[in-house]
Design a protein around this motif. Structure first.
Motif, PDB file in Angstrom:
ATOM      1  N   GLN A   1       4.897 -49.441 -34.389  1.00 32.29           N
ATOM      2  CA  GLN A   1       4.672 -48.865 -35.639  1.00 32.29           C
ATOM      3  C   GLN A   1       4.177 -50.067 -36.816  1.00 32.29           C
ATOM      4  O   GLN A   1       3.382 -49.674 -37.594  1.00 32.29           O
ATOM      5  N   ALA A   2       4.872 -50.764 -37.124  1.00 33.39           N
ATOM      6  CA  ALA A   2       4.631 -52.053 -38.142  1.00 33.39           C
ATOM      7  C   ALA A   2       3.456 -52.592 -37.718  1.00 33.39           C
ATOM      8  O   ALA A   2       2.766 -52.770 -38.497  1.00 33.39           O
ATOM      9  N   ASP A   3       3.112 -52.595 -36.264  1.00 35.18           N
ATOM     10  CA  ASP A   3       1.682 -53.244 -35.927  1.00 35.18           C
ATOM     11  C   ASP A   3       0.699 -52.380 -36.198  1.00 35.18           C
ATOM     12  O   ASP A   3      -0.242 -52.678 -36.749  1.00 35.18           O
ATOM     13  N   ARG A   4       0.800 -50.970 -35.992  1.00 35.82           N
ATOM     14  CA  ARG A   4      -0.198 -50.251 -36.426  1.00 35.82           C
ATOM     15  C   ARG A   4      -0.299 -49.795 -38.103  1.00 35.82           C
ATOM     16  O   ARG A   4      -1.442 -49.779 -38.446  1.00 35.82           O
TER      17      ARG A   4
ATOM     18  N   GLN B   1      23.882 -57.579 -36.162  1.00 42.99           N
ATOM     19  CA  GLN B   1      23.280 -56.300 -36.006  1.00 42.99           C
ATOM     20  C   GLN B   1      21.986 -56.291 -37.108  1.00 42.99           C
ATOM     21  O   GLN B   1      20.956 -55.435 -36.664  1.00 42.99           O
ATOM     22  N   CYS B   2      21.675 -57.221 -37.637  1.00 43.06           N
ATOM     23  CA  CYS B   2      20.741 -57.162 -38.612  1.00 43.06           C
ATOM     24  C   CYS B   2      19.392 -58.152 -38.303  1.00 43.06           C
ATOM     25  O   CYS B   2      19.717 -59.285 -37.871  1.00 43.06           O
ATOM     26  N   ARG B   3      18.412 -57.495 -38.562  1.00 43.26           N
ATOM     27  CA  ARG B   3      17.210 -58.015 -38.065  1.00 43.26           C
ATOM     28  C   ARG B   3      16.086 -57.776 -38.987  1.00 43.26           C
ATOM     29  O   ARG B   3      16.253 -57.304 -39.984  1.00 43.26           O
ATOM     30  N   THR B   4      14.895 -58.810 -39.160  1.00 48.37           N
ATOM     31  CA  THR B   4      13.695 -58.475 -40.073  1.00 48.37           C
ATOM     32  C   THR B   4      12.582 -57.956 -39.120  1.00 48.37           C
ATOM     33  O   THR B   4      12.588 -58.511 -37.984  1.00 48.37           O
ATOM     34  N   ILE B   5      11.625 -57.221 -39.873  1.00 44.60           N
ATOM     35  CA  ILE B   5      10.271 -57.048 -39.424  1.00 44.60           C
ATOM     36  C   ILE B   5       9.138 -57.369 -40.313  1.00 44.60           C
ATOM     37  O   ILE B   5       9.311 -56.946 -41.562  1.00 44.60           O
ATOM     38  N   GLY B   6       8.026 -57.896 -39.986  1.00 41.72           N
ATOM     39  CA  GLY B   6       6.976 -58.198 -41.031  1.00 41.72           C
ATOM     40  C   GLY B   6       6.459 -56.818 -41.152  1.00 41.72           C
ATOM     41  O   GLY B   6       5.910 -56.235 -40.085  1.00 41.72           O
ATOM     42  N   VAL B   7       5.919 -56.543 -42.187  1.00 35.87           N
ATOM     43  CA  VAL B   7       4.994 -55.516 -42.770  1.00 35.87           C
ATOM     44  C   VAL B   7       3.895 -55.718 -43.568  1.00 35.87           C
ATOM     45  O   VAL B   7       3.978 -56.773 -44.232  1.00 35.87           O
ATOM     46  N   GLY B   8       2.842 -54.939 -43.396  1.00 34.45           N
ATOM     47  CA  GLY B   8       1.698 -55.154 -44.144  1.00 34.45           C
ATOM     48  C   GLY B   8       0.888 -56.206 -43.640  1.00 34.45           C
ATOM     49  O   GLY B   8       1.179 -56.702 -42.464  1.00 34.45           O
ATOM     50  N   ALA B   9       0.018 -56.503 -44.384  1.00 41.70           N
ATOM     51  CA  ALA B   9      -1.021 -57.721 -43.659  1.00 41.70           C
ATOM     52  C   ALA B   9      -1.886 -58.265 -44.740  1.00 41.70           C
ATOM     53  O   ALA B   9      -2.512 -57.678 -45.563  1.00 41.70           O
TER      54      ALA B   9
ATOM     55  N   PRO C   1       6.133 -41.342 -36.866  1.00 42.32           N
ATOM     56  CA  PRO C   1       7.215 -41.892 -37.782  1.00 42.32           C
ATOM     57  C   PRO C   1       6.909 -43.193 -38.664  1.00 42.32           C
ATOM     58  O   PRO C   1       6.219 -43.956 -38.010  1.00 42.32           O
ATOM     59  N   SER C   2       7.227 -43.197 -39.962  1.00 45.12           N
ATOM     60  CA  SER C   2       6.908 -44.461 -40.530  1.00 45.12           C
ATOM     61  C   SER C   2       7.868 -45.709 -40.208  1.00 45.12           C
ATOM     62  O   SER C   2       8.705 -45.429 -39.700  1.00 45.12           O
ATOM     63  N   VAL C   3       7.396 -46.873 -40.452  1.00 45.57           N
ATOM     64  CA  VAL C   3       8.415 -47.655 -40.286  1.00 45.57           C
ATOM     65  C   VAL C   3       9.830 -47.492 -41.197  1.00 45.57           C
ATOM     66  O   VAL C   3      10.722 -47.877 -40.561  1.00 45.57           O
ATOM     67  N   HIS C   4       9.743 -47.194 -42.364  1.00 51.58           N
ATOM     68  CA  HIS C   4      10.830 -46.696 -43.114  1.00 51.58           C
ATOM     69  C   HIS C   4      11.585 -45.740 -42.373  1.00 51.58           C
ATOM     70  O   HIS C   4      12.888 -45.779 -42.620  1.00 51.58           O
ATOM     71  N   SER C   5      11.054 -44.772 -41.791  1.00 57.54           N
ATOM     72  CA  SER C   5      11.790 -43.714 -41.357  1.00 57.54           C
ATOM     73  C   SER C   5      12.378 -44.065 -39.942  1.00 57.54           C
ATOM     74  O   SER C   5      13.364 -43.748 -39.640  1.00 57.54           O
TER      75      SER C   5
END
Length: 147
Positions: A92-95, A58-66, A42-46
């Motif tokens: 998945q974000a790391d991958r 309940q809200c968090r953030t995750i870094g995406v891309g590089a 599954p993708s980060v978005h899914s």
């Protein structure tokens, strides 16, 4: 042309789209039935899903891309209410970031090496929403998001 031969088949518009979809589905089905075929990741978005929330906690953030110089290209908001496996999301974000880094290196991409700060997230409620209506986790103002 004799009475048993048919004119050549011409696929246009919707017919062509449907035909290609059927062919692709058949190819995917044939490939997925082999024992060596792995389930799609599954993708980060899914994994984030709808990012529904009841409150800011309940809200968090995750870094995406590089970026070429390191660090994420942007951030996405996600919810602990909607995303039940935070570790799977991080993996998945790391991958995806590693794939992006490899693409950038292959293309010889460069970046400004500016740091993209984590903007934080909050639970945004629709204007005029009924009491108890769920909100959606959003990045705080000024944040660059990837859709």
């Amino acid at each position: 042309m004799n009475k048993h031969s048919m004119p050549p088949l011409r696929l246009t518009g919707l017919t062509a789209t449907l035909a290609s979809t059927v062919l692709l589905s058949a190819a995917c089905t044939a490939n997925s039935s082999s024992p060596a075929a792995a389930a799609p990741t599954p993708s980060v978005h899914s994994l984030i899903g709808d990012a529904a929330c009841d409150d800011d906690s309940q809200c968090r953030t995750i870094g995406v891309g590089a970026k070429a110089c390191g660090g994420p290209e942007a951030y996405l908001a996600w919810s602990t209410l909607s995303t039940t496996d935070a570790e799977a999301l991080r993996r998945q974000a790391d991958r995806e970031a590693e794939r992006r880094r490899a693409e950038g290196e292959k293309r010889g991409e460069m970046s400004t090496c500016s740091v993209v700060p984590d903007p934080g997230a909050y639970c945004a409620r629709p204007a005029g929403a009924a009491a108890g209506a769920r909100g959606v986790c959003r990045l705080r103002d000024g944040a660059r998001a990837i859709s």
